[in-house]
Design an enzyme around this catalytic site. Structure first.
Site, PDB file in Angstrom:
ATOM      1  N   GLU A 230      -2.574 -12.522   6.933  1.00  0.00           N
ATOM      2  CA  GLU A 230      -1.921 -11.308   6.428  1.00  0.00           C
ATOM      3  C   GLU A 230      -3.031 -10.294   6.235  1.00  0.00           C
ATOM      4  OE1 GLU A 230      -1.253  -8.390   4.299  1.00  0.00           O
ATOM      5  OE2 GLU A 230      -0.880  -9.716   2.601  1.00  0.00           O
TER       6      GLU A 230
ATOM      7  N   CYS B 253      -2.692  -3.659   0.702  1.00  0.00           N
ATOM      8  CA  CYS B 253      -2.397  -3.723   2.137  1.00  0.00           C
ATOM      9  C   CYS B 253      -1.103  -3.011   2.466  1.00  0.00           C
ATOM     10  CB  CYS B 253      -2.346  -5.180   2.598  1.00  0.00           C
ATOM     11  SG  CYS B 253      -1.116  -6.184   1.731  1.00  0.00           S
TER      12      CYS B 253
END
Length: 477
Positions: free
Chosen positions: A241, A276
């Site tokens: 990720e 993120c």
């Protein structure tokens, strides 16, 4: 082997210093974890969930201790760290509930049974999951992998050297669950030893949350591991990720107050923009553009940089320090040199000897500017005017990243059109920068390899699948 050292981002003082463990020392822990996995994987999933729930009490009791440690080790305001802890526990509780409700039960194929076939697919623990957690959401990112792995029946090796107090707390909570010991080891290792673990350690999966470049390095180690003929499991999976350049579109019919709260206050400024899935580029329909720019300016002007231990502080220092600030100011300078307007911020400020970047709003950008193409990891928001939904959807899609995108609208038809037009790991409607444990967390393209955490599907993604092919005709009851 190197010394692993961490400095307080606000004061500069050294808050952690320890020699990297050797690969040999880690291998000894892996041997203990392997034995623990064999016992733990045979504990029924609902019982595993019960024991994980009990372990969460360690976190509840440690709220003041760990929120203070996070503020000192990575600069997040203590109030925000305490909030992260509470939501982390809620996330873990959901995952336990999924396990209790049968997420790991055998896949039922009874609809396809016939006279000589009574097969099913079984979900079992993978073995040992190596989890490398980042600094920005030290509790959230660690719990995603740790609890999914433990509930699936695996043991865990956790590397959390950027916020070491969190790693130690996870070991305290999950090393022993009931009568099962050695289920989670927290390690302090440098990059070289970490690569060695991936390339020749007795592990079965790698979970990495971090930068795109970090993901590439992990993938290269995974490839080298595949050449090692001496390993029982040379072909392991990596769950990646990675970074993103998440877009938000405020449509002409949006609830302006809610859109500003989510897109700016929560979407861009939460954790000083170091997320993120933070909103990194904002598209606004021309009918609301001026109001959004003014509203965003007011929200940014109200933010308070400062000591993360002080309750009035809303933005702590950037973890990357001066280099991170310099990179953001370079993007702002590039945009303004090419015709964009600096609405607020755009400068460095120094408080108690620590450098901060002022919350920064840049209007009048176009899609050719670097500030719209590159990931901005900090409180900097570019805003672009659009004339139609079609233009907005096309611009949102114009990225090599694939983590999240969001829309604010009162129209279900417009929301559905947004969902149908775009392909990201998560598509938000009237919210953003928000991870819900009931849904999977997924990154596509440069944002990851499509691996899954959270949700009932996340538990299955952390499991090894076995096909049980049974000829029932030959069996007696």
């Amino acid at each position: 082997m190197a010394m692993v050292r961490l400095n307080n981002p606000f004061t500069g003082e050294t808050v952690f210093e320890q020699d990297s463990a050797s690969f040999g020392a880690v291998a000894e822990k892996l041997a203990l974890a392997r034995a623990a996995y064999r016992r733990w994987s045979r504990v029924p999933a609902p019982e595993r969930a019960r024991r994980v729930r009990a372990a969460l009490e360690v976190f509840r009791a440690a709220e003041d201790e760990i929120s203070t440690a996070i503020a000192r080790e990575m600069g997040k305001p203590k109030t925000a760290a305490a909030e992260e802890l509470r939501y982390m526990i809620e996330r873990a509780e959901y995952l336990c509930r999924f396990a209790e409700d049968g997420a790991l039960a055998d896949l039922d194929l009874s609809a396809y049974h016939d006279a000589d076939f009574q097969g099913r697919i079984r979900y079992r623990g993978k073995g040992i999951v190596y989890i490398i957690s980042p600094w920005n959401y030290p509790l959230f990112t660690a719990i995603n992998g740790v609890v999914c792995a433990l509930l699936s029946g695996s043991a865990v090796l956790l590397k959390h050297t950027t916020t070491p107090s969190v790693g130690r707390l996870f070991e305290r909570a999950f090393h022993t669950l009931g009568d099962q010991a050695d289920l989670l080891f927290n390690i302090t290792v440098d990059y070289e030893v970490s690569a060695e673990i991936i390339e020749r350690g007795d592990i079965d999966q790698v979970v990495f949350t971090g930068s795109v470049q970090g993901g590439r390095v992990i993938q290269q180690s995974i490839a080298r591991r595949a050449l090692n003929d001496q390993l029982d499991s040379p072909f392991i999976e990596a769950a990646l990720e990675l970074g993103s350049n998440d877009a938000c579109y405020i449509a002409e019919d949006a609830d302006l107050e809610q859109a500003l709260l989510w897109a700016v206050k929560i979407g861009r400024l939460h954790n000083a923009g170091q997320s993120c899935c933070a909103v990194k580029r904002l598209y606004v329909h021309e009918s609301l553009y001026d109001a959004v720019v003014e509203g965003a300016r007011a929200i940014m002007a109200a933010e308070v940089n400062g000591d993360p231990l002080r309750p009035e502080t809303t933005l702590g220092p950037l973890f990357g320090g001066r280099a991170a600030i310099d990179g953001l100011l370079e993007l702002v300078a590039d945009a303004t040199a090419r015709g964009a307007t600096l609405v607020t911020g755009g400068a460095r400020e120094t408080l108690a000897g620590c450098d901060f970047i002022q919350p920064t709003l840049v209007a009048g950008v176009d899609h050719g500017m670097r500030i719209m193409k590159e990931e901005t990891f900090g409180p900097v928001l570019p805003v672009m005017k659009v004339r139609s939904d079609e233009e907005a959807f096309g611009l949102v899609a114009d990225t090599r990243y694939g983590l999240t995108a969001s829309i604010f609208t009162r129209s279900r038809a417009r929301a559905n059109a947004f969902i149908e037009a775009l392909d990201f790991g998560t598509l938000y409607v009237n919210r953003c920068n928000f991870v819900d444990a009931r849904l999977g967390w997924i990154g596509h393209r440069h944002s990851g390899n499509g691996s899954l955490a959270l949700s009932p599907e996340g538990l299955r993604a952390f499991s090894r699948k076995n096909s049980l092919n049974i000829n029932g005709a030959a069996l007696e009851d």
